[in-house]
Design a protein around this motif. Structure first.
Motif: not given
Length: 208
Positions: A6-7, A118, A123, A126, A198, A201, A205
């Motif tokens: 999770p961010t 959000s 976040r 996304s 997105d 990221q 991740e």
């Protein structure tokens, strides 16, 4: 294979306060848009003495701007006319324009508030946020083209009724093409930026 984490929160208190201000402002704008449309529809519902904003092209009128209030020729670019009544098609166009205006504003505000929610949860990028940004841009573009289109029908009907169909306004349009191009560009740029963010990221991740 590592699972995405999770961010973590990335907003400072100042950033969060700014976003909460945006939430309050968005709600206020949505309420104003609905109230404005309801008032305008109620004022025109009787179809008597309907005030209509009207653009003019190459239209000269007289205004008391000379010495001692003498008449001087001026070129009108816009004004408000009061039509004793409107043709049925123009009256319905007015209702559609006002309803579409309110619907577009409320929809765009709702989409941006979902995006803000959000972001406040930490976040930013996304697929969901990219979809929200893109949808907001598309809805804004539809409103920027659709509302003036119907408003133009109202203005043409009002002038036709007042002039007993002796004034041709078929070529007069309220749609501002440069503005539409600008909105489309900004919407496309924002959607692309969120899509790239997105993707970057998710790639980051996946390396963690």
């Amino acid at each position: 294979m590592t699972s995405p984490r999770p961010t973590s929160p990335v907003l400072s208190r100042g950033d969060a306060a700014s976003f909460w201000f945006f939430v309050v402002a968005g709600v206020a704008i949505a309420i104003w848009a609905v109230a404005r449309s309801v008032v305008n529809i109620a004022a025109a519902a009787s179809n008597q003495n309907v005030r209509v904003a009207t653009p003019f092209v190459d239209t000269v009128a007289q205004a008391p701007l000379g010495p001692d209030g003498s008449a001087v020729a001026v070129e009108l670019t816009g004004g408000v006319v009061t039509a004793p009544s409107l043709p049925a098609a123009s009256l319905w166009a007015l209702f559609i324009a006002e309803g579409l205006f309110a619907a577009v504003v409320v929809t765009v505000v709702t989409l941006l508030l979902l995006l803000t929610s959000s972001i406040l949860r930490g976040r930013i990028f996304s697929r969901r946020n990219t979809a929200l940004v893109s949808a907001a841009g598309i809805v804004t573009l539809v409103g920027a083209a659709g509302v003036p289109f119907f408003q133009n029908m109202v203005a043409n009907g009002a002038i036709a009724w007042i002039s007993e169909r002796t004034v041709d306004r078929g070529a007069v349009q309220l749609i501002d093409l440069p503005s539409l191009v600008g909105i489309a560009f900004v919407a496309g740029l924002a959607g692309t930026a969120f899509a790239v963010g997105d993707r970057l990221q998710r790639d980051t991740e996946g390396l963690v």
